[in-house]
Design a protein around this motif. Structure first.
Motif, short mmCIF file in Angstrom:
data_model
loop_
_atom_site.label_atom_id
_atom_site.label_comp_id
_atom_site.label_asym_id
_atom_site.label_seq_id
_atom_site.Cartn_x
_atom_site.Cartn_y
_atom_site.Cartn_z
N MET A 1 -2.50 -15.42 1.48
CA MET A 1 -2.02 -15.56 0.12
C MET A 1 -1.61 -14.20 -0.45
O MET A 1 -0.67 -14.11 -1.20
N GLN A 2 -2.32 -13.12 -0.08
CA GLN A 2 -2.01 -11.80 -0.62
C GLN A 2 -0.67 -11.27 -0.14
O GLN A 2 -0.03 -10.49 -0.80
N ILE A 3 -0.24 -11.67 1.04
CA ILE A 3 1.07 -11.25 1.54
C ILE A 3 2.15 -11.75 0.60
O ILE A 3 3.20 -11.15 0.46
N GLY A 4 1.84 -12.83 -0.12
CA GLY A 4 2.77 -13.35 -1.11
C GLY A 4 3.05 -12.34 -2.21
O GLY A 4 4.15 -12.28 -2.74
N LEU A 5 2.05 -11.53 -2.57
CA LEU A 5 2.24 -10.50 -3.60
C LEU A 5 3.27 -9.48 -3.15
O LEU A 5 4.17 -9.12 -3.91
N ILE A 6 3.18 -9.04 -1.90
CA ILE A 6 4.15 -8.07 -1.38
C ILE A 6 5.53 -8.70 -1.36
O ILE A 6 6.51 -8.07 -1.76
N ALA A 7 5.61 -9.94 -0.92
CA ALA A 7 6.90 -10.62 -0.88
C ALA A 7 7.50 -10.73 -2.27
O ALA A 7 8.69 -10.52 -2.47
N LYS A 8 6.66 -11.04 -3.27
CA LYS A 8 7.14 -11.14 -4.66
C LYS A 8 7.66 -9.79 -5.15
O LYS A 8 8.68 -9.72 -5.82
N THR A 51 -3.48 0.82 3.99
CA THR A 51 -4.67 1.55 4.44
C THR A 51 -5.74 0.53 4.85
O THR A 51 -5.70 -0.62 4.41
N PRO A 52 -6.71 0.96 5.65
CA PRO A 52 -7.72 0.02 6.12
C PRO A 52 -8.75 -0.38 5.06
O PRO A 52 -9.38 -1.43 5.18
N ASP A 53 -8.95 0.47 4.05
CA ASP A 53 -9.99 0.18 3.05
C ASP A 53 -9.70 0.90 1.74
O ASP A 53 -8.82 1.76 1.66
N GLU A 54 -10.46 0.54 0.71
CA GLU A 54 -10.23 1.09 -0.61
C GLU A 54 -10.56 2.58 -0.69
O GLU A 54 -9.88 3.34 -1.38
N SER A 55 -11.56 3.01 0.03
CA SER A 55 -11.94 4.42 0.02
C SER A 55 -10.80 5.31 0.52
O SER A 55 -10.44 6.31 -0.12
N SER A 56 -10.22 4.96 1.66
CA SER A 56 -9.12 5.76 2.20
C SER A 56 -7.87 5.63 1.32
O SER A 56 -7.12 6.59 1.15
N ALA A 57 -7.68 4.47 0.70
CA ALA A 57 -6.54 4.28 -0.20
C ALA A 57 -6.66 5.21 -1.41
O ALA A 57 -5.70 5.88 -1.80
N ASN A 74 -0.48 2.78 -7.51
CA ASN A 74 -1.28 1.57 -7.71
C ASN A 74 -2.00 1.27 -6.41
O ASN A 74 -1.38 1.27 -5.34
N VAL A 75 -3.30 1.02 -6.51
CA VAL A 75 -4.11 0.63 -5.36
C VAL A 75 -4.30 -0.88 -5.47
O VAL A 75 -4.97 -1.36 -6.38
N ILE A 76 -3.69 -1.61 -4.55
CA ILE A 76 -3.71 -3.07 -4.58
C ILE A 76 -4.64 -3.55 -3.46
O ILE A 76 -4.29 -3.47 -2.29
N PRO A 77 -5.82 -4.03 -3.84
CA PRO A 77 -6.82 -4.41 -2.83
C PRO A 77 -6.56 -5.78 -2.22
O PRO A 77 -5.74 -6.56 -2.72
N GLN A 78 -7.25 -6.03 -1.14
CA GLN A 78 -7.36 -7.35 -0.52
C GLN A 78 -6.03 -8.00 -0.15
O GLN A 78 -5.75 -9.13 -0.53
N ILE A 79 -5.22 -7.27 0.60
CA ILE A 79 -4.03 -7.91 1.16
C ILE A 79 -4.35 -8.26 2.61
O ILE A 79 -5.23 -7.65 3.24
N THR A 80 -3.66 -9.22 3.13
CA THR A 80 -3.80 -9.59 4.54
C THR A 80 -2.50 -9.25 5.24
O THR A 80 -1.43 -9.67 4.80
N GLU A 91 -4.38 -9.81 12.71
CA GLU A 91 -4.53 -10.14 11.30
C GLU A 91 -5.65 -9.28 10.75
O GLU A 91 -6.79 -9.36 11.22
N ASP A 92 -5.32 -8.43 9.76
CA ASP A 92 -6.30 -7.51 9.20
C ASP A 92 -6.25 -7.50 7.68
O ASP A 92 -5.19 -7.68 7.08
N ASN A 93 -7.40 -7.27 7.08
CA ASN A 93 -7.47 -7.02 5.65
C ASN A 93 -7.12 -5.56 5.42
O ASN A 93 -7.62 -4.68 6.14
N GLU A 94 -6.26 -5.30 4.45
CA GLU A 94 -5.85 -3.93 4.14
C GLU A 94 -5.75 -3.75 2.63
O GLU A 94 -5.90 -4.70 1.86
#
Length: 150
Positions: A1-8, A51-57, A74-80, A91-94
């Motif tokens: 579902m989060q990939i939808g944000l990037i597409a939008k 990025t792999p996680d919020e800390s590195s982002a 902008n740091v956008i969490p929880q994308i797939t 398939e990774d969470n980024e």
């Protein structure tokens, strides 16, 4: 579902660039400001980095802003992310960084990200900004200096 944000986001940028070509000049957002300056399309860009996680982002975001390579990140969490790597579907969470900068500084952003990222092949892609809110674009210009002026 989060990939939808990037597409939008990407669809909004693409539609805006296409739609802008059909607007009469008198309706151009850059001319709807009380400011006497006009925006030169493509002067600024939005860059995307995963990025792999919020800390590195957040580490990268702080470096970019502190070094005046970005006005805002902008740091956008929880994308797939689903991607092909070495012939295998992964398939990774980024976490996604959306970086507002000058187009002339994207190469420096690439270098900083490559030097400070845990991935062997870091994603750094950018799209030119065709138009925007004139006061915001002015702030962006003042915050991130052009390569020739730094």
């Amino acid at each position: 579902m989060q990939i939808g944000l990037i597409a939008k986001i990407l669809l909004t940028v693409a539609i805006g660039a296409t739609f802008r070509r059909f607007l009469p000049l008198k309706y151009n957002l850059a001319t709807m400001s009380s400011s006497s300056s006009t925006y030169e399309p493509g002067t600024h860009s939005v860059a995307f980095v995963t990025t792999p996680d919020e800390s590195s982002a957040k580490k990268l975001a702080h470096l970019l802003v502190e070094r005046k390579l970005a006005a805002c990140v902008n740091v956008i969490p929880q994308i797939t992310s689903i991607y092909d790597w070495d012939g295998k579907i992964n398939e990774d969470n980024e976490v996604l960084l959306m970086i507002k900068t000058r187009t002339s500084r994207v190469d420096e952003i690439c270098k900083l990200v490559k030097d400070n990222h845990s991935y062997s092949v870091a994603e750094v892609i950018s799209l030119p900004i065709e138009n925007g809110n004139p006061p915001y674009m002015e702030w962006l210009s003042k915050t991130v200096l052009d390569v020739a002026k730094k």
